[in-house]
Design an enzyme around this catalytic site. Structure first.
Site, mmCIF file in Angstrom:
data_model
loop_
_atom_site.group_PDB
_atom_site.id
_atom_site.type_symbol
_atom_site.label_atom_id
_atom_site.label_comp_id
_atom_site.label_asym_id
_atom_site.label_seq_id
_atom_site.Cartn_x
_atom_site.Cartn_y
_atom_site.Cartn_z
ATOM 1 N N PRO A 19 45.033 48.353 34.795
ATOM 2 C CA PRO A 19 46.189 47.583 34.991
ATOM 3 C C PRO A 19 45.990 46.451 35.807
ATOM 4 O O PRO A 19 45.359 46.464 37.071
ATOM 5 C CB PRO A 19 47.111 48.727 35.953
ATOM 6 C CG PRO A 19 46.155 49.514 36.580
ATOM 7 C CD PRO A 19 44.748 49.545 35.814
ATOM 8 N N MET A 20 46.793 45.330 35.469
ATOM 9 C CA MET A 20 46.500 43.990 36.315
ATOM 10 C C MET A 20 47.833 43.306 36.407
ATOM 11 O O MET A 20 48.180 42.860 35.136
ATOM 12 C CB MET A 20 45.439 43.185 35.746
ATOM 13 C CG MET A 20 44.082 43.350 35.982
ATOM 14 S SD MET A 20 42.646 42.445 35.410
ATOM 15 C CE MET A 20 42.793 42.710 33.597
ATOM 16 N N ALA A 21 48.384 43.021 37.530
ATOM 17 C CA ALA A 21 49.861 42.360 37.404
ATOM 18 C C ALA A 21 49.540 41.078 36.898
ATOM 19 O O ALA A 21 48.599 40.287 37.123
ATOM 20 C CB ALA A 21 50.139 42.605 39.093
ATOM 21 N N CYS A 103 45.609 49.111 44.860
ATOM 22 C CA CYS A 103 45.787 47.478 44.955
ATOM 23 C C CYS A 103 45.861 47.176 46.378
ATOM 24 O O CYS A 103 46.689 47.617 46.920
ATOM 25 C CB CYS A 103 47.143 47.241 44.211
ATOM 26 S SG CYS A 103 47.354 45.457 44.100
ATOM 27 N N LYS A 142 45.404 55.978 40.465
ATOM 28 C CA LYS A 142 44.326 55.014 40.539
ATOM 29 C C LYS A 142 44.069 54.656 42.061
ATOM 30 O O LYS A 142 44.826 54.458 42.853
ATOM 31 C CB LYS A 142 44.647 53.721 39.986
ATOM 32 C CG LYS A 142 43.768 52.732 39.914
ATOM 33 C CD LYS A 142 43.862 51.835 38.858
ATOM 34 C CE LYS A 142 42.905 50.583 39.024
ATOM 35 N NZ LYS A 142 43.328 49.589 40.008
ATOM 36 N N ASN A 203 35.435 52.443 37.679
ATOM 37 C CA ASN A 203 35.985 50.888 37.460
ATOM 38 C C ASN A 203 35.515 50.080 38.453
ATOM 39 O O ASN A 203 35.012 50.413 39.537
ATOM 40 C CB ASN A 203 37.677 51.126 37.801
ATOM 41 C CG ASN A 203 38.246 49.689 38.233
ATOM 42 O OD1 ASN A 203 38.741 49.458 38.868
ATOM 43 N ND2 ASN A 203 38.105 48.648 36.911
ATOM 44 N N GLY A 204 35.117 48.853 38.180
ATOM 45 C CA GLY A 204 34.554 47.760 39.070
ATOM 46 C C GLY A 204 33.496 47.122 38.634
ATOM 47 O O GLY A 204 32.589 47.668 38.537
ATOM 48 N N GLY A 227 38.728 45.613 34.320
ATOM 49 C CA GLY A 227 39.626 44.637 34.653
ATOM 50 C C GLY A 227 39.514 43.026 34.408
ATOM 51 O O GLY A 227 39.695 42.683 33.120
ATOM 52 N N ARG A 228 38.884 42.476 35.349
ATOM 53 C CA ARG A 228 38.604 41.006 34.910
ATOM 54 C C ARG A 228 37.674 40.710 33.786
ATOM 55 O O ARG A 228 37.862 39.702 33.353
ATOM 56 C CB ARG A 228 38.083 40.713 36.301
ATOM 57 C CG ARG A 228 39.104 40.752 37.414
ATOM 58 C CD ARG A 228 38.468 40.334 38.904
ATOM 59 N NE ARG A 228 37.785 41.647 39.131
ATOM 60 C CZ ARG A 228 36.781 41.502 40.212
ATOM 61 N NH1 ARG A 228 36.829 40.661 41.062
ATOM 62 N NH2 ARG A 228 36.115 42.706 40.424
HETATM 63 C C1 LIG Z 1 44.939 39.783 38.784
HETATM 64 C C2 LIG Z 1 44.826 41.424 39.130
HETATM 65 C C3 LIG Z 1 45.751 41.911 39.107
HETATM 66 C C4 LIG Z 1 45.458 43.282 39.575
HETATM 67 N N1 LIG Z 1 46.845 44.083 39.567
HETATM 68 C C5 LIG Z 1 46.839 45.377 39.771
HETATM 69 C C6 LIG Z 1 47.673 46.400 39.700
HETATM 70 O O1 LIG Z 1 48.767 46.027 39.331
HETATM 71 N N2 LIG Z 1 47.544 47.742 39.942
HETATM 72 C C7 LIG Z 1 46.480 48.297 40.322
HETATM 73 O O2 LIG Z 1 46.240 49.309 40.303
HETATM 74 N N3 LIG Z 1 45.330 47.450 40.228
HETATM 75 C C8 LIG Z 1 45.502 46.228 40.193
HETATM 76 N N4 LIG Z 1 44.131 45.272 40.054
HETATM 77 C C9 LIG Z 1 42.863 45.983 40.282
HETATM 78 C C10 LIG Z 1 42.175 46.349 38.976
HETATM 79 O O3 LIG Z 1 42.898 47.302 38.024
HETATM 80 C C11 LIG Z 1 41.034 46.889 39.142
HETATM 81 O O4 LIG Z 1 40.928 47.845 39.875
HETATM 82 C C12 LIG Z 1 39.995 45.607 39.858
HETATM 83 O O5 LIG Z 1 40.269 44.387 39.188
HETATM 84 C C13 LIG Z 1 38.548 46.153 39.669
HETATM 85 O O6 LIG Z 1 38.125 46.113 38.198
HETATM 86 P P1 LIG Z 1 37.401 44.847 37.723
HETATM 87 O O7 LIG Z 1 36.151 44.547 38.550
HETATM 88 O O8 LIG Z 1 36.865 45.633 36.310
HETATM 89 O O9 LIG Z 1 38.345 43.759 37.461
HETATM 90 C C14 LIG Z 1 44.368 43.951 39.867
HETATM 91 C C15 LIG Z 1 43.354 42.981 39.634
HETATM 92 C C16 LIG Z 1 43.263 41.961 39.383
HETATM 93 C C17 LIG Z 1 42.259 40.976 39.417
#
Ligand SMILES: Cc1cc2nc3c(=O)[nH]c(=O)nc-3n(C[C@H](O)[C@H](O)[C@H](O)COP(=O)(O)O)c2cc1C
Length: 331
Positions: A19-21, A103, A142, A203-204, A227-228
């Site tokens: 999930p990413m807002a 988050c 999460k 995740n990460g 995510g990213r």
């Molecule tokens: C732009 C953005 C928005 C995010 N919004 C949320 C969110 O709404 N809820 C949540 O649980 N995590 C949120 N995250 C965290 C991601 O779900 C994830 O845990 C984090 O980016 C690490 O994973 P990654 O390294 O694959 O990006 C957000 C991350 C980013 C970069």
């Protein structure tokens, strides 16, 4: 690899969009699912009912035509309000409810929600129980590894989650204090996986198929969550799925493949949000698609000036046609 299952839903392949807002809206979720994601979690929705009727929230709660299972994330701090939000989202089509305790964003943490909740274990238990009791669908959670490096309580939280009926647990390998700094660590995720029977999503920092395999091997997790790494690269899901299944890497998508995917994405954004908002939101995605090559800087500058949907798509198509030509010559 064992089957990954959340309640009645098989998650296949076990490669999941985090999930990413502001990113994982419906057009992006549909695209990621079409390109191989086994599950795509929505942006978080507020647990405050006063916010549910805003245009933004209504767009976030639109799941019409979305392939199952539809997973919707909720965020908040009050067990009763979260339970109500869960019910409301299930009535609106959610088939899985995901609780956000991962988050670190200010807006969320200021009101004692998101990963700040990890500091209050009894409250975590009350929230989880309230939400699980409120709905008939599976509830996932999460989290991060803890609130800072001296307080990595992911293991305790994982047991609380399991004891209170959570169906799967996603763990981001950073503490809340880490924000997005440094590198994610996977030892804590491995310890969590070893301690519980419910499925664990790791995740990460996963941005390549090889990294996905490494993380799955190192943690023994049931799925990997991206995510990213999916921003501007929604085909990463099929790349990872293919590598996990065969040990072979798919070739990079050609500029023409990227162009087709991107133009479809733009069209969907324009339709879903309407022209004005669609063009604006698309700029962010265009920037991500164009981030990998230095020559794309000029493209971003030009395409960001487009004010209409037609112009945005035309400039995009023209740019990728030129890229495709030089790609063909080079190849
Ligand atoms: C732009 C953005 C928005 C995010 N919004 C949320 C969110 O709404 N809820 C949540 O649980 N995590 C949120 N995250 C965290 C991601 O779900 C994830 O845990 C984090 O980016 C690490 O994973 P990654 O390294 O694959 O990006 C957000 C991350 C980013 C970069």
């Amino acid at each position: 690899m064992a089957r990954m299952q959340i309640g009645p839903y098989r998650i296949d392949p076990p490669v999941v969009l985090a999930p990413m807002a502001g990113v994982t809206d419906k057009p992006f979720r549909l695209l990621c699912k079409r390109l191989g994601a086994g599950l795509a979690v929505s942006e978080m929705t507020a647990s405050d009912p006063r916010l549910w009727q805003t245009r933004k929230s209504l767009k976030r709660m639109d799941h019409d035509g979305e392939p199952e299972p539809v997973s919707v994330q909720i965020a908040g701090y009050d067990p009763g309000m979260l339970a109500e939000a869960a019910r409301f989202n299930v009535a609106n089509g959610a088939q899985i409810i995901d609780i956000n305790m991962g988050c670190p964003a200010k807006k969320v943490c200021n009101v004692w929600s998101g990963s700040a909740l990890l500091q209050d274990e009894p409250l975590v238990a009350r929230i989880v129980k309230a939400v699980v009791d409120a709905v008939d669908v599976p509830v996932t959670l999460k989290i991060r590894t803890g609130w800072d490096r001296q307080h990595k309580n992911a293991l305790t939280i994982a047991r609380i989650a399991e004891d209170n009926g959570i169906a799967a647990l996603a763990v981001h390998g950073r503490t809340r204090a880490d924000k997005y700094e440094g590198e994610a660590e996977y030892e804590t995720i491995a310890a969590v996986k070893a301690a519980v029977r419910i499925p664990v999503l790791a995740n990460g920092d996963v941005t390549t198929p090889q990294q996905a395999k490494h993380v799955l091997d190192a943690t023994r997790a049931d799925a990997v969550m991206i995510g990213r790494g999916a921003q501007g690269r929604p085909w990463i899901f099929r790349e990872i799925a293919h590598y996990l299944a065969t040990g072979e890497l798919l070739p990079e998508p050609s500029p023409r493949d990227v162009s087709n995917i991107l133009l479809g994405h733009l069209e969907h954004l324009h339709l879903f949000y309407g022209e004005q908002a669609g063009v604006r939101i698309a700029r962010k995605h265009l920037g991500w698609y164009a981030k990998d090559r230095s020559e794309n800087a000029s493209f971003r500058e030009v395409v960001n000036r487009a004010e209409t949907a037609q112009e945005q798509s035309r400039l995009t198509r023209a740019y990728f046609e030129t890229l495709q030509d030089s790609w063909r010559i080079a190849a």
